[in-house]
Scaffold this motif. Structure first.
Motif, PDB file in Angstrom:
ATOM      1  N   UNK A   1      -0.457   7.079   2.706  1.00  0.00           N
ATOM      2  CA  UNK A   1      -1.414   6.525   1.742  1.00  0.00           C
ATOM      3  C   UNK A   1      -0.819   6.328   0.353  1.00  0.00           C
ATOM      4  N   UNK A   2       0.482   6.092   0.286  1.00  0.00           N
ATOM      5  CA  UNK A   2       1.071   5.684  -0.985  1.00  0.00           C
ATOM      6  C   UNK A   2       0.424   4.365  -1.411  1.00  0.00           C
ATOM      7  N   UNK A   3       0.117   4.212  -2.673  1.00  0.00           N
ATOM      8  CA  UNK A   3      -0.634   3.048  -3.111  1.00  0.00           C
ATOM      9  C   UNK A   3       0.130   1.757  -2.831  1.00  0.00           C
ATOM     10  N   UNK A   4       1.473   1.805  -2.873  1.00  0.00           N
ATOM     11  CA  UNK A   4       2.258   0.599  -2.593  1.00  0.00           C
ATOM     12  C   UNK A   4       2.223   0.217  -1.120  1.00  0.00           C
ATOM     13  N   UNK A   5       1.780   1.127  -0.281  1.00  0.00           N
ATOM     14  CA  UNK A   5       1.689   0.858   1.151  1.00  0.00           C
ATOM     15  C   UNK A   5       0.302   0.378   1.566  1.00  0.00           C
ATOM     16  N   UNK A   6      -0.595   0.224   0.604  1.00  0.00           N
ATOM     17  CA  UNK A   6      -1.972  -0.166   0.903  1.00  0.00           C
ATOM     18  C   UNK A   6      -2.277  -1.548   0.339  1.00  0.00           C
ATOM     19  N   UNK A   7      -3.085  -2.293   1.075  1.00  0.00           N
ATOM     20  CA  UNK A   7      -3.526  -3.604   0.603  1.00  0.00           C
ATOM     21  C   UNK A   7      -4.871  -3.926   1.230  1.00  0.00           C
TER      22      UNK A   7
ATOM     23  N   UNK B   1     -13.855  -4.684   2.116  1.00  0.00           N
ATOM     24  CA  UNK B   1     -13.213  -4.994   3.383  1.00  0.00           C
ATOM     25  C   UNK B   1     -12.371  -3.812   3.851  1.00  0.00           C
ATOM     26  N   UNK B   2     -11.430  -4.075   4.720  1.00  0.00           N
ATOM     27  CA  UNK B   2     -10.570  -3.020   5.224  1.00  0.00           C
ATOM     28  C   UNK B   2      -9.375  -2.837   4.298  1.00  0.00           C
ATOM     29  N   UNK B   3      -8.716  -1.691   4.435  1.00  0.00           N
ATOM     30  CA  UNK B   3      -7.480  -1.426   3.704  1.00  0.00           C
ATOM     31  C   UNK B   3      -6.381  -1.250   4.746  1.00  0.00           C
TER      32      UNK B   3
END
Length: 226
Positions: free
Chosen positions: A148-154, A136-138
């Protein structure tokens, strides 16, 4: 005539004189090439060294395929705290290891090309950390497309991603889901593509409060009122 005993694959300024495909095998060269190269032992040694150096190199991604986590981690380093990619094993001689990879495209996303395919940085970050390419989308939680910090992505569906947006610039009230109706303000929300009327209010702020409560109820973590 080349002096095979003193021959070097490097010129005086350090540039390589021959271009050997990194993934190539000596055995794959034509008969003519093998016979020619066999005359020069140092050339053969150079080729063997290049081949040995790439024994641990994951294969180049096939056309039409998504890059693997293994290949991605071989080519790039990723800092989950900053969200920045840097080159670990550059595929171009013009790029040095440690250089920041990618650029910002016209939509504000980080974009880069790997193995002749374009990718957006947030999707590669997900693959780098979680080991799979998102179906799906991120979504960027803070709506900053280059963060694009990993904690800012879902991970998100298209509908969930669309919910995490502020009011359109064309909004006359400045609030998402709020429109002016004569001397009142109407609030409405769309859930599963169906509009839900939330009522009419004396002020835009009251209508926005109604929308915010409904968004939190229906959308949870993806709710954004304005």
């Amino acid at each position: 005539m080349i002096d095979s005993d003193n021959w070097s694959p490097w010129s005086a300024d350090g540039k390589e004189l021959i271009d050997v495909p990194p993934a190539g095998k000596i055995e794959d060269y034509s008969e003519f090439a093998r016979e020619t190269m066999a005359r020069y032992p140092k050339v053969m040694a150079h080729l063997a060294g290049r081949e040995a150096a790439n024994d641990n190199c994951p294969p180049v991604t096939a056309r039409g395929q998504i890059i693997s986590q293994e290949r991605l981690r071989y080519l790039l380093d990723y800092n989950p705290d900053s969200g920045v990619f840097t080159w670990r094993n550059p595929t171009s001689r013009r790029v040095k290891a440690g250089r920041i990879a990618g650029n910002i495209d016209s939509m504000g996303y980080v974009q880069m090309s790997l193995d002749n395919r374009d990718y957006r940085g947030h999707r590669l970050a997900w693959l780098y950390v979680h080991g799979y390419y998102p179906e799906n989308e991120v979504d960027h939680v803070n709506m900053v497309r280059s963060d694009n910090r990993i904690e800012n992505l879902r991970e998100a569906t298209r509908e969930q991603n669309a919910r995490n947006r502020i009011a359109y610039k064309s909004s006359t009230t400045g609030f998402k889901g709020v429109i002016r109706s004569r001397d009142k303000f109407s609030a409405r929300i769309t859930v599963n593509r169906k509009p839900i009327h939330l009522g009419q209010f004396d002020t835009a702020e009251e209508a926005n409060a109604a929308y915010e409560a409904a968004a939190n109820r229906y959308f949870g973590d993806f709710a954004r009122a304005s």
